[in-house]
Design a protein around this motif. Sequence first.
Motif, PDB file in Angstrom:
ATOM      1  N   ASP A 168      25.236 -58.160 -24.330  1.00 59.56           N
ATOM      2  CA  ASP A 168      24.658 -57.884 -23.038  1.00 59.56           C
ATOM      3  C   ASP A 168      25.500 -56.575 -22.429  1.00 59.56           C
ATOM      4  OD1 ASP A 168      22.871 -59.735 -23.437  1.00 59.56           O
ATOM      5  OD2 ASP A 168      23.760 -61.340 -22.321  1.00 59.56           O
ATOM      6  N   ILE A 169      26.848 -56.708 -22.623  1.00 60.60           N
ATOM      7  CA  ILE A 169      27.665 -55.873 -22.020  1.00 60.60           C
ATOM      8  C   ILE A 169      27.416 -54.536 -22.853  1.00 60.60           C
ATOM      9  CG2 ILE A 169      29.855 -56.039 -23.614  1.00 60.60           C
ATOM     10  CD1 ILE A 169      31.483 -55.525 -21.139  1.00 60.60           C
ATOM     11  N   SER A 170      27.031 -54.493 -24.041  1.00 56.92           N
ATOM     12  CA  SER A 170      26.723 -53.075 -24.578  1.00 56.92           C
ATOM     13  C   SER A 170      25.565 -52.560 -24.250  1.00 56.92           C
ATOM     14  CB  SER A 170      27.049 -53.340 -26.229  1.00 56.92           C
ATOM     15  OG  SER A 170      27.976 -53.794 -26.644  1.00 56.92           O
ATOM     16  N   ILE A 171      24.480 -53.233 -24.143  1.00 57.46           N
ATOM     17  CA  ILE A 171      23.197 -52.914 -23.621  1.00 57.46           C
ATOM     18  C   ILE A 171      23.408 -52.517 -22.139  1.00 57.46           C
ATOM     19  CG2 ILE A 171      20.920 -53.522 -22.962  1.00 57.46           C
ATOM     20  CD1 ILE A 171      20.902 -55.491 -25.485  1.00 57.46           C
ATOM     21  N   THR A 172      24.269 -53.080 -21.415  1.00 53.34           N
ATOM     22  CA  THR A 172      24.316 -52.827 -19.970  1.00 53.34           C
ATOM     23  C   THR A 172      25.027 -51.457 -19.823  1.00 53.34           C
ATOM     24  OG1 THR A 172      24.359 -55.162 -19.478  1.00 53.34           O
ATOM     25  CG2 THR A 172      25.127 -53.560 -17.621  1.00 53.34           C
ATOM     26  N   GLN A 173      26.072 -51.321 -20.852  1.00 55.18           N
ATOM     27  CA  GLN A 173      26.498 -49.850 -20.497  1.00 55.18           C
ATOM     28  C   GLN A 173      25.733 -48.731 -20.918  1.00 55.18           C
ATOM     29  OE1 GLN A 173      29.892 -50.283 -23.589  1.00 55.18           O
ATOM     30  NE2 GLN A 173      31.107 -51.228 -22.179  1.00 55.18           N
ATOM     31  N   VAL A 174      24.744 -49.082 -21.908  1.00 55.30           N
ATOM     32  CA  VAL A 174      23.598 -48.179 -22.324  1.00 55.30           C
ATOM     33  C   VAL A 174      22.844 -47.844 -21.011  1.00 55.30           C
ATOM     34  CG1 VAL A 174      21.858 -47.383 -23.638  1.00 55.30           C
ATOM     35  CG2 VAL A 174      23.749 -48.483 -24.710  1.00 55.30           C
ATOM     36  N   LYS A 175      22.456 -48.630 -20.482  1.00 57.34           N
ATOM     37  CA  LYS A 175      21.416 -48.492 -19.310  1.00 57.34           C
ATOM     38  C   LYS A 175      22.074 -48.081 -18.195  1.00 57.34           C
ATOM     39  CE  LYS A 175      18.531 -52.675 -20.316  1.00 57.34           C
ATOM     40  NZ  LYS A 175      18.104 -53.946 -19.902  1.00 57.34           N
ATOM     41  N   TYR A 176      23.574 -48.281 -18.032  1.00 58.54           N
ATOM     42  CA  TYR A 176      24.235 -47.517 -16.910  1.00 58.54           C
ATOM     43  C   TYR A 176      24.426 -46.205 -16.972  1.00 58.54           C
ATOM     44  CZ  TYR A 176      28.190 -46.687 -13.775  1.00 58.54           C
ATOM     45  OH  TYR A 176      28.967 -46.057 -12.929  1.00 58.54           O
ATOM     46  N   ARG A 177      24.693 -45.742 -18.311  1.00 62.64           N
ATOM     47  CA  ARG A 177      25.029 -44.473 -18.689  1.00 62.64           C
ATOM     48  C   ARG A 177      23.591 -43.525 -18.583  1.00 62.64           C
ATOM     49  NH1 ARG A 177      28.381 -45.961 -22.985  1.00 62.64           N
ATOM     50  NH2 ARG A 177      26.428 -46.044 -24.456  1.00 62.64           N
ATOM     51  N   LEU A 178      22.416 -44.056 -18.811  1.00 56.28           N
ATOM     52  CA  LEU A 178      21.251 -43.619 -18.664  1.00 56.28           C
ATOM     53  C   LEU A 178      20.873 -43.488 -16.992  1.00 56.28           C
ATOM     54  CD1 LEU A 178      18.905 -45.047 -21.295  1.00 56.28           C
ATOM     55  CD2 LEU A 178      19.971 -42.700 -21.273  1.00 56.28           C
ATOM     56  N   LEU A 179      21.412 -44.507 -15.993  1.00 56.40           N
ATOM     57  CA  LEU A 179      21.075 -44.471 -14.753  1.00 56.40           C
ATOM     58  C   LEU A 179      22.185 -43.584 -14.269  1.00 56.40           C
ATOM     59  CD1 LEU A 179      19.776 -45.733 -12.325  1.00 56.40           C
ATOM     60  CD2 LEU A 179      21.474 -47.379 -12.380  1.00 56.40           C
ATOM     61  N   ALA A 180      23.032 -43.613 -14.840  1.00 55.47           N
ATOM     62  CA  ALA A 180      24.052 -42.526 -13.984  1.00 55.47           C
ATOM     63  C   ALA A 180      23.533 -40.983 -14.264  1.00 55.47           C
ATOM     64  CB  ALA A 180      25.421 -42.777 -14.374  1.00 55.47           C
ATOM     65  N   ASN A 181      23.248 -40.658 -15.529  1.00 52.53           N
ATOM     66  CA  ASN A 181      22.693 -39.421 -15.829  1.00 52.53           C
ATOM     67  C   ASN A 181      21.596 -39.119 -15.046  1.00 52.53           C
ATOM     68  OD1 ASN A 181      24.825 -38.933 -17.797  1.00 52.53           O
ATOM     69  ND2 ASN A 181      23.454 -39.889 -19.554  1.00 52.53           N
ATOM     70  N   ALA A 182      20.534 -40.129 -14.621  1.00 56.31           N
ATOM     71  CA  ALA A 182      19.466 -40.005 -14.048  1.00 56.31           C
ATOM     72  C   ALA A 182      19.775 -39.523 -12.655  1.00 56.31           C
ATOM     73  CB  ALA A 182      18.388 -41.184 -13.993  1.00 56.31           C
ATOM     74  N   VAL A 183      20.635 -40.375 -12.042  1.00 55.77           N
ATOM     75  CA  VAL A 183      21.255 -40.048 -10.666  1.00 55.77           C
ATOM     76  C   VAL A 183      21.740 -38.651 -10.393  1.00 55.77           C
ATOM     77  CG1 VAL A 183      22.795 -40.904  -8.627  1.00 55.77           C
ATOM     78  CG2 VAL A 183      21.220 -42.410  -9.989  1.00 55.77           C
ATOM     79  N   ASN A 184      22.796 -38.440 -11.295  1.00 54.23           N
ATOM     80  CA  ASN A 184      23.203 -36.897 -11.343  1.00 54.23           C
ATOM     81  C   ASN A 184      22.299 -35.953 -11.379  1.00 54.23           C
ATOM     82  OD1 ASN A 184      26.093 -37.939 -11.196  1.00 54.23           O
ATOM     83  ND2 ASN A 184      26.008 -38.212 -13.612  1.00 54.23           N
ATOM     84  N   GLU A 185      21.324 -36.028 -12.477  1.00 58.32           N
ATOM     85  CA  GLU A 185      20.048 -35.072 -12.271  1.00 58.32           C
ATOM     86  C   GLU A 185      19.415 -34.759 -11.087  1.00 58.32           C
ATOM     87  OE1 GLU A 185      17.830 -36.017 -15.499  1.00 58.32           O
ATOM     88  OE2 GLU A 185      19.267 -35.775 -17.219  1.00 58.32           O
ATOM     89  N   LEU A 186      19.032 -36.080 -10.329  1.00 60.80           N
ATOM     90  CA  LEU A 186      18.419 -35.894  -9.237  1.00 60.80           C
ATOM     91  C   LEU A 186      19.149 -35.307  -8.166  1.00 60.80           C
ATOM     92  CD1 LEU A 186      16.802 -39.502  -9.098  1.00 60.80           C
ATOM     93  CD2 LEU A 186      15.731 -37.130  -9.111  1.00 60.80           C
ATOM     94  N   SER A 187      20.574 -35.654  -7.918  1.00 63.23           N
ATOM     95  CA  SER A 187      21.438 -35.026  -7.139  1.00 63.23           C
ATOM     96  C   SER A 187      21.547 -33.576  -7.242  1.00 63.23           C
ATOM     97  CB  SER A 187      22.885 -35.749  -6.920  1.00 63.23           C
ATOM     98  OG  SER A 187      23.494 -35.587  -8.172  1.00 63.23           O
ATOM     99  N   GLN A 188      21.783 -33.164  -8.701  1.00 57.13           N
ATOM    100  CA  GLN A 188      21.808 -31.632  -8.898  1.00 57.13           C
ATOM    101  C   GLN A 188      20.451 -31.030  -8.631  1.00 57.13           C
ATOM    102  OE1 GLN A 188      24.519 -30.204 -10.162  1.00 57.13           O
ATOM    103  NE2 GLN A 188      23.371 -28.188  -9.917  1.00 57.13           N
TER     104      GLN A 188
END
Length: 212
Positions: A168-188
């Motif tokens: 679960d922690i490995s899958i959560t890390q993947v989802k968090y990275r994707l979520l962080a990248n999406a938020v960074n793209e929206l802010s940019q």
Amino acid sequence: MSQKSSRSACFVGASVSEPLLQAGILLSVFAYPIHLDPWMALGAVALFIPQFLFVPLMQAAVNRRAGSRIRILRQLGIGVIDQSDGHFRADERRIDRAFALDMGIFRLKFTMNFLMNLCSHLQIVSALLIGGWWVYTDRLEIGGVVAFISGISRLNDPWGDLVNYFRDISITQVKYRLLANAVNELSQDSRDFLKTAVHPAAREAMEPALPE
């Protein structure tokens, strides 16, 4: 996006208590076979070593497929807005790719569970073989073998829960990275929009005409 963030938040709530609980149970239960016979306990530990090898490798493969699947599903969500013929054909390919990734994830998970169950049953077989020989040579009582097998069987539940936690922690890390990248793209994108919304020269031209 809200679904991914809520699942990550739910995982964070149990990210500390769950491994401490299961690791404590695992160590407490494992202390009993060591007390009975250290050599038999060492043989049981030896059969845990393959799990330390194949579980991280197979989980890394699951994480790669899970990340690709999430990206494809995000592209499908974007394609719902654009209903052109080209997007329909691209969406069909993405659906087929997402289905193939899902099947690959299931195959890896079931293979991992099969190998873990195989190792746990080999522990019981090795305890019966070694313990039976030591009972035959009067090095151990038959009650010790029964108690040792009972202790080994109780190791499976906390060990499986720990494996599920790290999965679960490995899958959560993947989802968090994707979520962080999406938020960074929206802010940019929002910053770029604000920079280009009003040109500096146009702002200078409008300011003298504005009322004081």
